[in-house]
Design a protein around this motif. Sequence first.
Motif, PDB file in Angstrom:
ATOM      1  N   SER A  47       0.848  -1.186   0.000  1.00 16.28           N
ATOM      2  CA  SER A  47       0.000   0.000   0.000  1.00 16.28           C
ATOM      3  C   SER A  47       0.890   1.244   0.000  1.00 16.28           C
ATOM      4  CB  SER A  47      -0.913  -0.042   1.232  1.00 16.28           C
ATOM      5  OG  SER A  47      -1.819   1.037   1.236  1.00 16.28           O
ATOM      6  N   GLU A  86      -4.399   5.136   5.579  1.00 18.16           N
ATOM      7  CA  GLU A  86      -5.542   5.061   6.489  1.00 18.16           C
ATOM      8  C   GLU A  86      -5.975   6.421   7.042  1.00 18.16           C
ATOM      9  OE1 GLU A  86      -2.125   5.361   9.330  1.00 18.16           O
ATOM     10  OE2 GLU A  86      -2.433   4.732   7.273  1.00 18.16           O
ATOM     11  N   PHE A 135      -6.050   2.511   0.160  1.00 12.63           N
ATOM     12  CA  PHE A 135      -6.808   2.188   1.364  1.00 12.63           C
ATOM     13  C   PHE A 135      -8.070   1.394   1.029  1.00 12.63           C
ATOM     14  CE2 PHE A 135      -9.492   3.164   5.121  1.00 12.63           C
ATOM     15  CZ  PHE A 135      -8.685   2.530   6.058  1.00 12.63           C
ATOM     16  N   GLU A 148      -6.899  -2.059   0.737  1.00 12.98           N
ATOM     17  CA  GLU A 148      -6.605  -2.567   2.092  1.00 12.98           C
ATOM     18  C   GLU A 148      -7.881  -3.048   2.773  1.00 12.98           C
ATOM     19  OE1 GLU A 148      -4.580  -0.040   4.846  1.00 12.98           O
ATOM     20  OE2 GLU A 148      -3.045   0.547   3.396  1.00 12.98           O
TER      21      GLU A 148
END
Length: 177
Positions: free
Chosen positions: A117, A122, A134, A137
């Motif tokens: 990532s 986040e 994100f 993720e």
Amino acid sequence: MTQQTTAEKIILVTGATGNQGGAVARHLLKRGNFKVRAFVRDPNKSAAHALQQAGAELVAGDFRDRASLDRALQGAYGVFSLQTFLKEGGLSAEIRDGKSVADAASSAGVEHFVYSSVGSAERNTGIPHFDSKFQVEEYVRSLGLPYTIMRPVFFLLQLRLNASNGGAGHALPTAQS
């Protein structure tokens, strides 16, 4: 089913002909702890040939072709998953491709999924390519796959690219500063 030794376990590496994925593939090959399967768009590319010469198995495919992902994941123990927005389709393609690899890995029953990532993904920064990472993720988390998310912040290559493109560059701190 017989238990595989670590050296027999296969790691599928996406982005294997690029900088980050290539570094992962080369490191795994050098260590010799796992077999490396490189997922490549063009097996005739010089970077793909170099990986093959180093011992990697090449599997040609495309993130949009689920059958090619399924073939690449047959018998794989783990995955190093890397996608970029710097291609046709931009951010939406990056998200689609990241989810596709995760879905295929989940269906294949891989034992560990590593997703590359970006640092601060986040934090809801509003930076589009952070937000896209994100989203992937969150999707990986939702699948119940055993996973690791790496969040690299910056690569030395970025300094060289900035300097070579006439950018101002960056000063790195030294012990004396």
